[in-house]
Enzyme design. Structure first.
Site, PDB file in Angstrom:
ATOM      1  N   GLY A   1      61.127 -30.690  51.728  1.00 28.61           N
ATOM      2  CA  GLY A   1      60.077 -31.660  51.459  1.00 28.61           C
ATOM      3  C   GLY A   1      60.583 -32.972  50.902  1.00 28.61           C
ATOM      4  N   SER A   2      59.872 -33.495  49.912  1.00 29.23           N
ATOM      5  CA  SER A   2      60.115 -34.849  49.401  1.00 29.23           C
ATOM      6  C   SER A   2      61.462 -35.022  48.719  1.00 29.23           C
ATOM      7  CB  SER A   2      59.000 -35.231  48.422  1.00 29.23           C
ATOM      8  OG  SER A   2      57.752 -35.269  49.082  1.00 29.23           O
ATOM      9  N   THR A   3      62.160 -33.938  48.392  1.00 26.92           N
ATOM     10  CA  THR A   3      63.475 -34.085  47.770  1.00 26.92           C
ATOM     11  C   THR A   3      64.480 -34.737  48.715  1.00 26.92           C
ATOM     12  OG1 THR A   3      64.052 -31.824  48.423  1.00 26.92           O
ATOM     13  CG2 THR A   3      63.169 -32.135  46.203  1.00 26.92           C
ATOM     14  N   MET A   4      64.161 -34.835  50.015  1.00 25.64           N
ATOM     15  CA  MET A   4      65.049 -35.484  50.980  1.00 25.64           C
ATOM     16  C   MET A   4      64.891 -37.013  50.992  1.00 25.64           C
ATOM     17  SD  MET A   4      67.060 -33.382  52.569  1.00 25.64           S
ATOM     18  CE  MET A   4      67.287 -32.746  50.920  1.00 25.64           C
TER      19      MET A   4
END
Length: 597
Positions: free
Chosen positions: A313-316
């Site tokens: 998810g958004s950690t990328m």
């Protein structure tokens, strides 16, 4: 003598009755056939030849076999078990050690048949009478009645005094940290061989080499004397881990409490030393007691931080922003038009939770904009993104001395469709473990270098060399973006730590179910670093399927990050870099931005 007085012929025969003359016996006078004597001599000769052949067979041809058979009746080789090496944490605290305990065995054909004593023995061993009788099968020469028994059981058996039942000492593993460190140390089986965790990974080093002692035993099993040389046991080598037992215990407590608070299925925490790459903690819940493993399930045994992969998810998003700046396509102030929160693309619609309009790249990370990340990504060729993902360890098995670590999924860039490249920019279409994410974030903590990680205590506290992914100035800019994302107005203000500057990125994703996504099942996580100006640790938190009404990563995993980070920095002796009062005032009215996922 006159003729008239001479005896008659019959008179001589009568006087011979007193002393029979066998030489005149008709039987002896008859000739014995020659073949009969030869036959008897031949029989005697054959008997001696048979004895001679048997003697040669026993004493010359098969001497070794018959000696062994003879010795088996009185000589025995006793195994001298080696003590398995200890597993210690970084400060020498014992995480696993071997202690000598009694094991009970028997020679079935010698066991006293007294029914009362046999019933008492079965009761002491926790067996039924039928189970004990099955073990004491007279055809068996040896049988274990109970291995690794406790001292109370051994004392009861000894008090019964049943002939043919004996006791020896074997080693049993003890795990002082119990559930908190179970997924790190693992456990051994009854043969003292590693089955999980460090016990399995370092089986060869820990096991040592057993010794032996040859003895003569009497019919009661008592040792009469030693024969031959004693081969001493060589104890196993101790293994010193990088794990800090205090950090490990605290991390386990916090993730356990978070799983309970949010009525979640499971959770994990990974803590890395950003300077040395050492694993300071690796905790999972549910867990188990490695010293008592009855009725365990796969849910308890799984080391989720290493074995469970998920779409990150958004950690990328920080990596996409970093690659865009690294290649000169943007700067932190470059504006990106995210529109009204809906972006039609390739027959699909990419959405944000809020309409952010035109925002700089730094706010793409702060507000966690899917549209902003996708637009940055679509400026790059797929190959560049793939090389960057590979450089930070995605799609590769972590090079760590630990069983069960898996690679996750990263498909070859040539197979990517444009919509897939866009969704990968905000963490869909690829997968990674929590451990992989924690290591990937060392790129931000180490000024653009990704470093190797280790479960073993490193000899010095100096920074280890890494592989460069981003330029130092790009990494420092990204740290400031992560600090804003974890601060007031970002997606995870609950991740703030009193007295310390922190930065990180929350993530929330629908769980995959079949070929699609479950609408009401989520994974929530947060990965961050602290302190910002001189990072010392990386902490990654994941909570699986929170069902308590809150599921955003900043709200669910952020507080766990805050608590674990605060405790770890204090234990490491890292000095606070913020004024606590000013920080409290700044965060008093902070409102979290709901992240897009």
């Amino acid at each position: 003598m006159s003729k008239g007085n001479s005896p008659k012929p019959g008179a001589r025969a009568v006087s011979g009755a007193r002393g029979v003359s066998y030489s005149t016996s008709p039987l002896l006078a008859s000739k014995t056939p020659p073949w009969r004597s030869r036959f008897l001599v031949a029989l005697v000769g054959l008997a001696f030849a048979g004895l001679l052949c048997r003697a040669i067979y026993v004493q010359v041809l098969h001497t070794e076999f018959f000696q062994k058979q003879g010795e088996a009746r009185y000589a025995h080789t006793l195994e001298l078990p080696a003590s398995r090496g200890r597993i210690n944490d970084r400060s020498g605290q014992v995480l696993a050690a071997s202690v000598a305990v009694p094991s009970i065995w028997a020679i079935p054909k010698e066991v006293d048949a007294d029914p009362d004593k046999r019933r008492a023995l079965a009761k002491a061993l926790g067996l039924s009478a039928k189970e004990l009788e099955a073990k004491l099968n007279p055809e068996s020469r040896f049988v274990w009645l109970k291995r690794l028994a406790d001292d109370e059981t051994a004392a009861q058996v000894k008090a019964i005094g049943l002939k043919g039942v004996f006791q020896d000492r074997e080693y049993r593993r003890k795990y002082p940290e119990g559930e908190a460190a179970a997924h790190v140390v693992g456990f051994t089986n009854v043969e003292d061989r590693g089955q999980e965790g460090i016990e399995l990974a370092f089986q060869k080093e820990l096991q040592g080499r057993d010794g032996s002692r040859s003895v003569v035993r009497d019919r009661l099993g008592r040792v009469v004397e030693d024969i031959g040389e004693i081969v001493p046991a060589s104890n196993g080598r101790d293994v010193d881990l990088s794990v800090d037992s205090k950090v490990q215990f605290f991390a386990y407590q916090r993730i356990r409490d978070a799983v309970a608070e949010h009525k979640a299925k499971a959770g994990s925490v990974v803590v890395l030393d950003a300077q040395t790459g050492e694993v300071l903690a690796l905790a999972n819940f549910p867990s188990y007691d490695p010293g008592s493993r009855q009725n365990l399930s796969g849910e308890q045994l799984r080391n989720r931080a290493l074995t469970d992969v998920f779409e990150p998810g958004s950690t990328m998003k920080p990596f996409i922003a970093g690659l865009s700046m690294e290649t000169g396509r943007s700067t932190p102030d470059t504006l990106v038009d995210t529109g009204n929160g809906r972006y039609p693309f390739q027959g699909a619609v990419i959405t944000d939770t809020h309409a952010h309009g035109v925002i700089p790249v730094r706010d793409v990370i702060k507000f966690s904009s899917n549209i902003g990340a996708a637009k940055l990504a679509m400026q790059m060729p797929p190959r560049e993104m793939h090389e960057m993902f590979t450089a930070i360890g995605l799609g590769q098995r972590p090079q760590i001395s630990f069983p069960g670590a898996i690679s996750g999924k990263l498909r070859p860039y040539k197979t990517w469709r444009p919509i897939e490249q866009a969704t990968m920019s905000y963490g869909y279409g690829l997968s990674a473990s929590l451990f992989q994410l924690a290591r990937a974030y060392t790129v931000f903590a180490r000024d653009g270098e990704i470093i190797p990680v280790s479960m073993l205590r490193q000899p010095h506290d100096h920074p280890v060399p890494g592989i460069r992914v981003f330029k130092p100035e790009v990494a420092r800019e990204l740290r400031l973006m992560l600090q804003a994302a974890a601060g007031p107005g970002g997606t995870a203000p609950d991740a703030q730590v009193p007295g310390y500057s922190v930065g990180g990125k929350s993530g929330t994703a629908h769980k995959q179910e079949g070929r699609g996504y479950a609408s009401h099942k989520y994974r929530s996580w947060f990965v961050g670093i602290a302190p910002i100006n001189k990072p010392r640790i990386v902490v990654a938190v994941m909570v699986d399927e929170p069902t308590g009404g809150v599921y955003y990563g900043g709200k669910v995993a952020g507080p766990v990050f805050s608590q674990v980070t605060a405790q770890t920095l204090r234990l490491l002796g890292v000095q606070p870099d913020l004024d606590v009062k000013s920080q409290i005032v700044a965060n008093k009215n902070a409102v979290a931005t709901e992240e897009s996922f």
